[in-house]
Design a protein around this motif. Sequence first.
Motif, PDB file in Angstrom:
ATOM      1  N   LYS A 163       2.061  17.741 -11.780  1.00 53.54           N
ATOM      2  CA  LYS A 163       2.129  19.163 -11.429  1.00 53.54           C
ATOM      3  C   LYS A 163       3.371  19.810 -12.017  1.00 53.54           C
ATOM      4  CE  LYS A 163      -0.535  19.054  -7.125  1.00 53.54           C
ATOM      5  NZ  LYS A 163      -0.510  19.285  -5.663  1.00 53.54           N
ATOM      6  N   ALA A 164       4.475  19.095 -11.953  1.00 51.03           N
ATOM      7  CA  ALA A 164       5.706  19.643 -12.520  1.00 51.03           C
ATOM      8  C   ALA A 164       5.551  19.873 -14.017  1.00 51.03           C
ATOM      9  CB  ALA A 164       6.871  18.695 -12.246  1.00 51.03           C
ATOM     10  N   ALA A 165       4.912  18.907 -14.680  1.00 52.07           N
ATOM     11  CA  ALA A 165       4.693  19.063 -16.120  1.00 52.07           C
ATOM     12  C   ALA A 165       3.765  20.234 -16.408  1.00 52.07           C
ATOM     13  CB  ALA A 165       4.103  17.761 -16.691  1.00 52.07           C
ATOM     14  N   GLU A 166       2.712  20.370 -15.546  1.00 51.20           N
ATOM     15  CA  GLU A 166       1.778  21.486 -15.719  1.00 51.20           C
ATOM     16  C   GLU A 166       2.477  22.822 -15.492  1.00 51.20           C
ATOM     17  OE1 GLU A 166      -2.418  23.098 -13.748  1.00 51.20           O
ATOM     18  OE2 GLU A 166      -1.637  21.104 -13.282  1.00 51.20           O
ATOM     19  N   ALA A 167       3.321  22.870 -14.420  1.00 53.30           N
ATOM     20  CA  ALA A 167       4.051  24.106 -14.147  1.00 53.30           C
ATOM     21  C   ALA A 167       5.005  24.448 -15.286  1.00 53.30           C
ATOM     22  CB  ALA A 167       4.825  23.971 -12.827  1.00 53.30           C
ATOM     23  N   GLN A 168       5.662  23.411 -15.809  1.00 59.17           N
ATOM     24  CA  GLN A 168       6.579  23.648 -16.927  1.00 59.17           C
ATOM     25  C   GLN A 168       5.829  24.141 -18.150  1.00 59.17           C
ATOM     26  OE1 GLN A 168       9.952  23.457 -16.818  1.00 59.17           O
ATOM     27  NE2 GLN A 168       9.873  24.364 -18.848  1.00 59.17           N
TER      28      GLN A 168
ATOM     29  N   ALA B 130       0.832  -1.209   0.000  1.00 53.05           N
ATOM     30  CA  ALA B 130       0.000   0.000   0.000  1.00 53.05           C
ATOM     31  C   ALA B 130       0.863   1.254   0.000  1.00 53.05           C
ATOM     32  CB  ALA B 130      -0.931  -0.003   1.209  1.00 53.05           C
ATOM     33  N   ALA B 131       1.942   1.230   0.832  1.00 53.55           N
ATOM     34  CA  ALA B 131       2.837   2.388   0.871  1.00 53.55           C
ATOM     35  C   ALA B 131       3.504   2.603  -0.477  1.00 53.55           C
ATOM     36  CB  ALA B 131       3.888   2.190   1.963  1.00 53.55           C
ATOM     37  N   ALA B 132       3.889   1.511  -1.109  1.00 54.93           N
ATOM     38  CA  ALA B 132       4.512   1.634  -2.424  1.00 54.93           C
ATOM     39  C   ALA B 132       3.532   2.206  -3.445  1.00 54.93           C
ATOM     40  CB  ALA B 132       5.019   0.255  -2.882  1.00 54.93           C
ATOM     41  N   ALA B 133       2.262   1.750  -3.372  1.00 55.21           N
ATOM     42  CA  ALA B 133       1.244   2.276  -4.288  1.00 55.21           C
ATOM     43  C   ALA B 133       0.991   3.763  -4.043  1.00 55.21           C
ATOM     44  CB  ALA B 133      -0.057   1.485  -4.133  1.00 55.21           C
ATOM     45  N   LYS B 134       0.926   4.144  -2.745  1.00 59.72           N
ATOM     46  CA  LYS B 134       0.717   5.551  -2.404  1.00 59.72           C
ATOM     47  C   LYS B 134       1.884   6.405  -2.881  1.00 59.72           C
ATOM     48  CE  LYS B 134      -1.407   8.977  -0.397  1.00 59.72           C
ATOM     49  NZ  LYS B 134      -2.667   9.496  -0.954  1.00 59.72           N
ATOM     50  N   ALA B 135       3.104   5.898  -2.665  1.00 65.00           N
ATOM     51  CA  ALA B 135       4.281   6.644  -3.115  1.00 65.00           C
ATOM     52  C   ALA B 135       4.262   6.819  -4.628  1.00 65.00           C
ATOM     53  CB  ALA B 135       5.554   5.922  -2.669  1.00 65.00           C
ATOM     54  N   ALA B 136       3.854   5.771  -5.322  1.00 65.00           N
ATOM     55  CA  ALA B 136       3.783   5.870  -6.780  1.00 65.00           C
ATOM     56  C   ALA B 136       2.732   6.887  -7.203  1.00 65.00           C
ATOM     57  CB  ALA B 136       3.456   4.493  -7.370  1.00 65.00           C
ATOM     58  N   GLU B 137       1.579   6.883  -6.489  1.00 66.47           N
ATOM     59  CA  GLU B 137       0.522   7.852  -6.804  1.00 66.47           C
ATOM     60  C   GLU B 137       0.983   9.281  -6.547  1.00 66.47           C
ATOM     61  OE1 GLU B 137      -4.051   8.913  -5.328  1.00 66.47           O
ATOM     62  OE2 GLU B 137      -3.042   7.082  -4.667  1.00 66.47           O
ATOM     63  N   THR B 138       1.665   9.485  -5.379  1.00 71.09           N
ATOM     64  CA  THR B 138       2.176  10.818  -5.050  1.00 71.09           C
ATOM     65  C   THR B 138       3.198  11.290  -6.075  1.00 71.09           C
ATOM     66  OG1 THR B 138       1.839  10.376  -2.693  1.00 71.09           O
ATOM     67  CG2 THR B 138       3.323  12.182  -3.279  1.00 71.09           C
ATOM     68  N   GLN B 139       4.077  10.373  -6.470  1.00 79.08           N
ATOM     69  CA  GLN B 139       5.093  10.736  -7.467  1.00 79.08           C
ATOM     70  C   GLN B 139       4.451  11.087  -8.797  1.00 79.08           C
ATOM     71  OE1 GLN B 139       8.369  11.090  -6.908  1.00 79.08           O
ATOM     72  NE2 GLN B 139       8.491  11.893  -8.982  1.00 79.08           N
ATOM     73  N   ALA B 140       3.402  10.323  -9.154  1.00 79.45           N
ATOM     74  CA  ALA B 140       2.707  10.611 -10.415  1.00 79.45           C
ATOM     75  C   ALA B 140       2.050  11.988 -10.365  1.00 79.45           C
ATOM     76  CB  ALA B 140       1.654   9.535 -10.685  1.00 79.45           C
TER      77      ALA B 140
END
Length: 585
Positions: A150-155, A135-145
């Motif tokens: 957001k980074a792509a949107e900001a760029q 679950a933690a790995a899935a959450k981390a993957a979701e947060t990273q995504a």
Amino acid sequence: MYRVLKSTTSLTMCVALALPVGAFAQPVSDPQASAEFCIEEGTQPDFPCSLPDGTEVLDAEQLNTLREDGTVAEAFRAEAARTAGIVNAETQATAEAQALARARVAAAAAAEAAAADAQAATDKAASDAEAAVQAAAAKAAETQAAADAKAAEAQAAMDAEAQAEADREAAVAAQIEADAQARQSAEASAQSEANATAPSGQAEADPTAAQVEADLAAQQAAEQARSEQRAAEAAAAAAAAAAADSGEAKADVVTEEITAEDTRSSNQEFSTTLNSQTNATTTADAPAKEDDGMSKFEKALLLGLGAVAVGAVLNNGSKVMSNSGDRLVVQDPNGDLRVLKDDAALLRQSGDEVRRETFNDGSSRTTVVKPDGSKVVTILGRDGTVLRRINVDPQGNEFVLFDDTRAEENVVVNELPQVEHHNTLASQQDEEALRTALATQLRDNHTQRFSLRQVRDIRQVRALAPEVELDALRFATGSAAIQPEQARALAKIGSAISNAVHNDPRTVILIEGHTDAVGDAGYNLALSDRRAETVALALTEYFDVPPANLITQGYGESNLKVPTVTAEPANRRAVVRNITGLLRQ
């Protein structure tokens, strides 16, 4: 562990069942008693014999004697009791041994069950831990995504802004080139005409006193026309407000609670088109549109002036040159450009309650109630221009800042004191010097009271209140935004203005915005007006200057500090004046 315990339990049970059961030893004859037991009744025994208690009987006579006195019977009863006790003890020992064996078996079974439970708990804990890791790995993957998105949107936003800036620079460069070519063409044409009409070698004449006098006369006539028009509108607005107060007329009333989303920020850009003949494109921070596609300001103007579309002629004879949603640039019958906006928009702050009464003629009255109970009451003309403003403190004390609903005194421009321009640079003064500069008046013995409209519209009247230039603040080409790091340049002037308002709640500060001469005059006028508003927003956001004491006005390219048609940064500026003394007698 479970298998070990299970094997141990089985071994324990086997050992327990194999162990001998304890019992009492069988009685044996006394080795010193070699005679047989005497029989209690029946045949005659062989003598000598003995009783169970060990008494030796030698002959039949002795035996009969012992029988008669009960000794024999008592001896046999005692023997029977002893034998029964031995049997009972053996039985009890056997039962206890069996109970012990059963207890051992039960203990072994309990140990086996406990081992099974422990193994089950261990297996569940391992399963839960694995699920938590997944679950933690899935959450981390979701947060990273999400972060990547957001980074792509900001760029993408940065790329779009960079492209927009490049487009603006290109448009500005094209405009500069077009203006330069037009001026060169005009100069060449004028030179050709001068060469054709003037004697050879005669230099071009400088402006004559007659021309200056003619310009002043034209200015005076235009001022007279504006004064008459404004007087009529002000009187109508005052009458409408009075009629609403007396109950003789009804007003359209709208009340709203202001949130952070409803307010403007000094670091926001705004939408003003480079082409003054087309409508501006709405941007993220442009004024909010209603369902019918019009802003509240446009609706108010439509009611008061009859039109807002570019090219339309208003009820007062002015023509709409551009419309950015929150501002209209119009050209009056004299050919002068003016910017129309909602002068009360600056007052709207998060947490305020705003009550707006719109009257039949399009004028309105706005009452802003602050969280501390203080109020700001503003009457606006049908074109959104402020006419009267009253501050009411939490104790109910009223302070009239200005009142353009009163009759104006005529201004004769050439009779005003002749003021030598002196430019005070805010960056070169300390706070005390800035306070002194803001308090200075250049009226001499001229005691006339001026209206706010006259201060805004007549350059010679404004000059009676010395300007302080915010020289450390420079705007980028086409921009009206002030970033937080730039706001530090306003610290000293912000403190000086805040102190002035604290000492006199009736203080009124005029903030002027200016542009360079690059681009369309109508665009520059709207841009300069927004620059003035941005300075006011920054003074309120960072230095708590009350917005009710601030008036903003843009003058476009009409007052260049450096006379040049190029993109001169020194011309993209803002200045402040303390006009309080000009508004009082």
